[in-house]
Motif scaffolding. Structure first.
Motif, PDB file in Angstrom:
ATOM      1  N   GLY A 220       7.567 -35.816  11.534  1.00 16.37           N
ATOM      2  CA  GLY A 220       6.602 -36.847  11.151  1.00 16.37           C
ATOM      3  C   GLY A 220       6.083 -36.572   9.748  1.00 16.37           C
ATOM      4  O   GLY A 220       6.700 -35.823   8.980  1.00 16.37           O
ATOM      5  N   LYS A 221       4.926 -37.153   9.422  1.00 15.49           N
ATOM      6  CA  LYS A 221       4.445 -37.081   8.035  1.00 15.49           C
ATOM      7  C   LYS A 221       3.742 -35.772   7.699  1.00 15.49           C
ATOM      8  O   LYS A 221       3.532 -35.458   6.533  1.00 15.49           O
ATOM      9  N   THR A 222       3.306 -35.051   8.732  1.00 15.94           N
ATOM     10  CA  THR A 222       2.479 -33.876   8.424  1.00 15.94           C
ATOM     11  C   THR A 222       3.190 -32.555   8.743  1.00 15.94           C
ATOM     12  O   THR A 222       2.566 -31.496   8.699  1.00 15.94           O
ATOM     13  N   TYR A 223       4.462 -32.633   9.050  1.00 20.65           N
ATOM     14  CA  TYR A 223       5.266 -31.430   9.242  1.00 20.65           C
ATOM     15  C   TYR A 223       4.581 -30.471  10.230  1.00 20.65           C
ATOM     16  O   TYR A 223       3.848 -30.919  11.109  1.00 20.65           O
ATOM     17  N   MET A 224       4.788 -29.176  10.106  1.00 24.27           N
ATOM     18  CA  MET A 224       4.144 -28.256  11.050  1.00 24.27           C
ATOM     19  C   MET A 224       2.734 -27.938  10.550  1.00 24.27           C
ATOM     20  O   MET A 224       2.434 -28.101   9.361  1.00 24.27           O
ATOM     21  N   PRO A 225       1.858 -27.447  11.442  1.00 20.88           N
ATOM     22  CA  PRO A 225       0.535 -27.041  10.958  1.00 20.88           C
ATOM     23  C   PRO A 225       0.625 -25.860   9.987  1.00 20.88           C
ATOM     24  O   PRO A 225      -0.210 -25.683   9.118  1.00 20.88           O
ATOM     25  N   ARG A 226       1.681 -25.070  10.130  1.00 22.58           N
ATOM     26  CA  ARG A 226       1.829 -23.829   9.360  1.00 22.58           C
ATOM     27  C   ARG A 226       3.285 -23.414   9.463  1.00 22.58           C
ATOM     28  O   ARG A 226       4.071 -24.004  10.203  1.00 22.58           O
ATOM     29  N   LYS A 227       3.668 -22.345   8.769  1.00 14.81           N
ATOM     30  CA  LYS A 227       5.041 -21.848   8.853  1.00 14.81           C
ATOM     31  C   LYS A 227       5.419 -21.523  10.304  1.00 14.81           C
ATOM     32  O   LYS A 227       4.547 -21.177  11.118  1.00 14.81           O
ATOM     33  N   PHE A 228       6.713 -21.595  10.601  1.00  8.75           N
ATOM     34  CA  PHE A 228       7.187 -21.306  11.956  1.00  8.75           C
ATOM     35  C   PHE A 228       8.501 -20.532  11.824  1.00  8.75           C
ATOM     36  O   PHE A 228       9.445 -21.000  11.189  1.00  8.75           O
ATOM     37  N   LYS A 229       8.566 -19.354  12.464  1.00  2.14           N
ATOM     38  CA  LYS A 229       9.688 -18.444  12.226  1.00  2.14           C
ATOM     39  C   LYS A 229      10.506 -18.190  13.494  1.00  2.14           C
ATOM     40  O   LYS A 229       9.936 -17.901  14.546  1.00  2.14           O
TER      41      LYS A 229
END
Ligand code: SRM
Ligand code: SF4
Length: 583
Positions: A220-229
Motif C-alpha cells: 500500500g502507500k505507507t509500506y511497513m511501519p519500520r524495517k523488516f528482516k
C-alpha cells in the motif's frame, strides 16, 4: 523461482487498525511515505540540483527505500562548519544481494564501480551485502546503472520494507545451500516493493500513463511501519544469527532432504541508551511450516506487522514491540488465521556456532570453498593493502561464485578440482593462503562501520576494533586463552548493527572513546548479554576483561564458553526475555 504474490485478507479491505487511521494522526514518516507518489518524492529533481551536494530532507528519507543514504564525512564536519561550508555530503549505496551470493563478473563490476566512484573501497556488511561509501551525488545514477549492467540493484536495501534476505553460507552440502539460497532470493524478489519509481529515477524509464493509480500490491502507500528482516539458516551453524531476524526460518533436514522450517519471529537488536522502553529481543520459536508454505508464511507474518505495527512512534515500531504489546499467542493466532492453517509443533534442531569455517572446506559434488577472514568486512585498495587487488585477480580466474558471510567474511565458493590450484596460487601470491593467523577472538569479532560515514555513530568501531583486539590478545595470552573462541562485537552506537547484544562480549559506543560493556551472550547467538560496565574508556575495558578472563581461566568447567561462565558464576544475571534487558 516464480512466486505468486499472496494478498493477505487485510490488504483487500485496508481496514486494519493502523492503516484505517487518518494519516494526520500518524507519525511524520507515514505522511511522507503516503504523499511520496510511491517513493518518487522529488528525488529526480534533487539529483539534478547542482547548488548543493545533498538532497532535500524528505528525499533523504525516501532514498533509503532505493538503497542509498545521504551521509557526510564526519572527520571534516567540524572544520567545514567553522569554514561555514555545507557538510561534505556523499552517499552510501547498499546493494540488494539476497543470500550474499554474487558471480565473479558481478565482483569485477563492483570493484570497478568502487574504484571509479566509491573511494576505492567496498564494505561487506553484517547482512551479507556490499556497501559503497563516498559516492558523490552526481555519481549516484552512474553507480546504480553500473550495478544494473551487472544485474544487481539496490531496491529495498534500506527503508521501511523487507531488507536484505540472509541465507546460511556454511552448509557442508552444496545441494542444500542451493535450495536455501533459491528460497532467500525468491523471498527477496517476492517481498521487495514494486513501484515503478526505481526504474524511472535510476534507469530513466518513462512512467507508463494509466488512468488507474499505481498499485503497491502488498505494502500500500505507507509500506511497513519500520524495517523488516528475514533470514534462512541451516543448523548446526547459526551463522545468520537467526534470533536477530524479524522472521527467521530454521531448516529442518532429514538425511540430505530439506523438509521444512521452524519459524522464529520478533528478533531485533536496536535500542536507545536512556530509554528503557527500547530493548534488543531474540526471536521466539512459534512452530513449523513445510517447505511449500514459506512464501505464504512470509506474507502472513509481514502482513500482521504491516497492519498492527506502531505507526506513530518509530522507536516503538519494530515487530518485536508489536509482539510484546499484543502477546506472542495473539500474534501467532493472527498469523495462523491469515495462513488459513495452524503451524505444526516445532521440530528438534541444535545450533553449536555462529562463526565461519575459515580456509578450504569441501562440499559435495567435488566442489570446494575457501573462506577468507576479512577484518570488519573492509576491502580497500591502499598502499600496503592489496586485498582489493587480490580479490579482483581471483574474480578474473574464478568460475564459481562468491558468498558474503553474515560475519563480514568472504567465501570463494563452488571451486572445481581443476580451479583449486589456480585459486590457491593467487591466495599464496597475495599472502592470504594461511587463514590460521588471526586469534580465535579476532576471528569471532565484528565491528559496524561507525565513523567517519555513519551519521548515528557516537564512537569509533571499525577503525578502533583491530587495535583493541591486539591489546586484548595480550591479556588472553597471559591467561592461556589465546585459542579460546569468544564472540566480541563492537558498535559505534546502541543501534546494534554488528549484533552486539547476543555476543559474549559486546561494546556499544556512548561517546568518543567511551563504551558500554555487555557480557554473557550465548556463543551461538542464543542468549542476550547484560550490561556490566557503563560508559567506560579503554583502560577500564582492558582492566575489566583482565579480571574476567582471570576468573574464567581458573574457574571454568571443561568446554565451557565465556558467556556461559559469566552467567554460571553469577557475574551477570541471565537475560531470559528482551523486555527485561534493562532491568
Ligand atoms: Fe544498521 C542504521 C549500517 C546491519 C540496526 N545501519 C544504520 C545506518 C544506515 C545509519 C543511519 O541510519 O544513518 C548505518 C550506515 C552506516 C554506514 O556508514 O554505512 C547502518 N547496519 C549497517 C551495516 C552496514 C553495519 C555493518 O558494519 O555491516 C549493516 C548493513 C546490513 C545490510 O546489509 O542490510 C547493518 N543494522 C544492522 C543490523 C544487523 C542485522 O540486521 O543483522 C542491525 C540490528 C538488527 C536490527 O535490525 O535490530 C541494525 N541499523 C540498525 C538500527 C536500529 C534499528 C532499530 O530497530 O532500532 C539503525 C537505526 C535506525 O534504523 O533507526 C541502523
Ligand atoms: Fe552506525 Fe550505530 Fe549502526 Fe554502528 S551501530 S553503523 S554507529 S548506526
Amino acid at each position: 523461482m516464480s512466486i505468486e504474490l499472496m494478498k493477505p485478507p487485510h490488504a483487500e479491505t485496508d481496514r486494519s487498525r493502523d492503516r484505517s487511521q487518518p494519516l494526520s494522526n500518524l507519525g511524520p514518516d507515514e505522511t511522507l511515505k503516503a504523499g511520496s507518489n510511491h517513493l518518487r518524492g522529488t528525488i529526480a529533481e534533487g539529483l539534478l540540483d547542482e547548488i548543493t551536494a545533498g538532497v532535500a530532507y524528505s528525499d533523504q528519507k525516501l532514498l533509503k527505500f532505493h538503497g542509498t543514504y545521504q551521509q557526510d564525512d564526519r572527520d571534516v564536519r567540524d572544520e567545514r562548519r567553522r569554514q561555514k561550508l555545507e557538510p561534505a555530503h556523499q552517499f552510501m549505496v547498499r546493494v540488494r544481494l539476497p543470500g550474499g551470493v554474487c558471480t565473479p563478473a558481478q565482483w569485477i563490476k563492483l570493484d570497478a564501480l568502487a574504484r571509479a566512484y566509491g573511494g576505492e573501497t567496498l564494505r561487506l556488511t553484517t547482512r551479507q551485502t556490499f556497501q559503497f561509501h563516498w559516492i558523490l551525488k552526481h555519481n549516484l545514477k552512474a553507480t546504480i546503472q553500473g550495478l544494473h549492467e551487472a544485474l544487481l540493484d539496490t531496491v529495498a536495501a534500506c527503508g521501511d520494507d523487507t531488507r536484505g534476505v540472509m541465507c546460511a553460507v556454511n552448509p557442508g552440502l552444496s545441494g542444500l545451500h542451493a535450495q536455501i539460497y533459491d528460497l532467500a532470493r525468491g523471498a527477496s524478489d517476492h517481498a521487495t516493493w514494486k513501484s515503478g519509481a526505481y526504474h524511472e529515477i535510476w534507469y530513466g524509464e518513462k512512467k507508463v500513463a494509466s488512468s488507474q493509480e499505481e498499485e503497491e500490491p502488498f505494502y500500500g502507500k505507507t509500506y511497513m511501519p519500520r524495517k523488516f528482516k528475514i533470514g534462512f539458516v541451516i543448523p548446526p551453524s547459526n551463522d545468520i544469527d537467526v534470533y536477530a531476524q524479524d522472521l527467521g526460518f530454521i531448516a529442518i533436514v532429514h538425511g540430505q532432504k530439506l523438509e521444512g522450517f521452524n519459524v522464529v519471529i520478533g528478533g531485533s537488536m536496536g535500542r536507545t541508551d536512556g530509554k528503557p522502553q527500547t530493548y534488543p529481543r531474540l526471536a521466539s520459536l512459534i512452530g513449523y511450516v513445510p517447505l511449500d508454505k514459506v512464501t505464504q508464511t512470509i506474507d502472513a507474518v509481514m502482513s500482521v506487522q504491516r497492519d498492527y505495527g506502531d505507526r506513530k512512534d518509530r522507536a516503538h515500531a519494530r515487530f518485536k514491540y508489536t509482539i510484546d504489546d499484543k502477546g506472542l499467542d495473539w500474534i501467532k493466532a493472527e498469523i495462523e488465521t491469515r495462513l488459513g492453517f495452524p503451524l505444526e509443533p516445532a521440530r528438534d534442531f541444535v545450533f553449536d556456532t555462529n562463526g565461519d569455517v575459515l580456509g578450504w572446506s569441501e562440499s559435495d559434488g567435488g566442489l570446494a570453498q575457501f573462506t577468507l577472514f576479512i577484518e570488519n568486512g573492509r576491502i580497500a585498495s591502499r598502499p600496503g593493502n592489496t586485498l582489493m587487488d587480490a580479490l579482483l585477480a581471483i574474480a578474473k580466474v574464478h568460475s564459481g561464485t562468491f558468498r558474503l558471510t553474515p560475519n563480514q567474511n568472504l567465501a570463494i565458493a563452488d571451486v572445481t578440482r581443476e580451479q583449486r590450484p589456480v585459486i590457491q596460487a593467487l591466495l599464496e601470491q597475495f599472502g592470504l593462503a594461511n587463514q590460521g593467523g588471526a586469534s580465535a577472538l579476532r576471528r569471532n569479532s565484528m565491528a559496524c562501520v561507525a565513523l567517519p560515514t555513519c551519521g548515528l555513530a557516537m564512537a569509533e568501531s571499525e577503525r578502533y576494533l583491530p587495535g583493541l583486539i591486539s591489546k586484548i590478545e595480550t591479556i588472553l595470552a597471559r591467561h592461556n586463552l589465546i585459542d579460546e573462541p569468544i564472540t566480541l562485537r563492537v558498535t559505534g552506537c546502541p543501534n546494534g548493527c554488528a549484533r552486539p547484544y547476543n555476543s559474549e562480549i559486546g561494546l556499544t559506543g556512548r561517546a568518543v572513546g567511551k563504551y558500554n560493556l555487555y557480557i554473557g551472550g550465548g556463543f551461538h547467538g542464543q542468549r542476550l548479554n547484560k550490561l556490566y560496565r557503563e560508559n567506560i574508556g579503554e583502560a577500564a575495558i582492558l582492566e575489566t576483561l583482565d579480571g574476567l578472563f582471570g576468573r574464567f581461566a581458573g574457574e571454568r568447567k571443561p568446554g565451557e564458553h565465556f558467556g556461559d561462565f559469566v552467567i554460571r558464576a553469577g557475574i551477570v544475571p541471565e537475560v531470559i526475555e528482551g523486555r527485561h534487558f534493562n532491568d
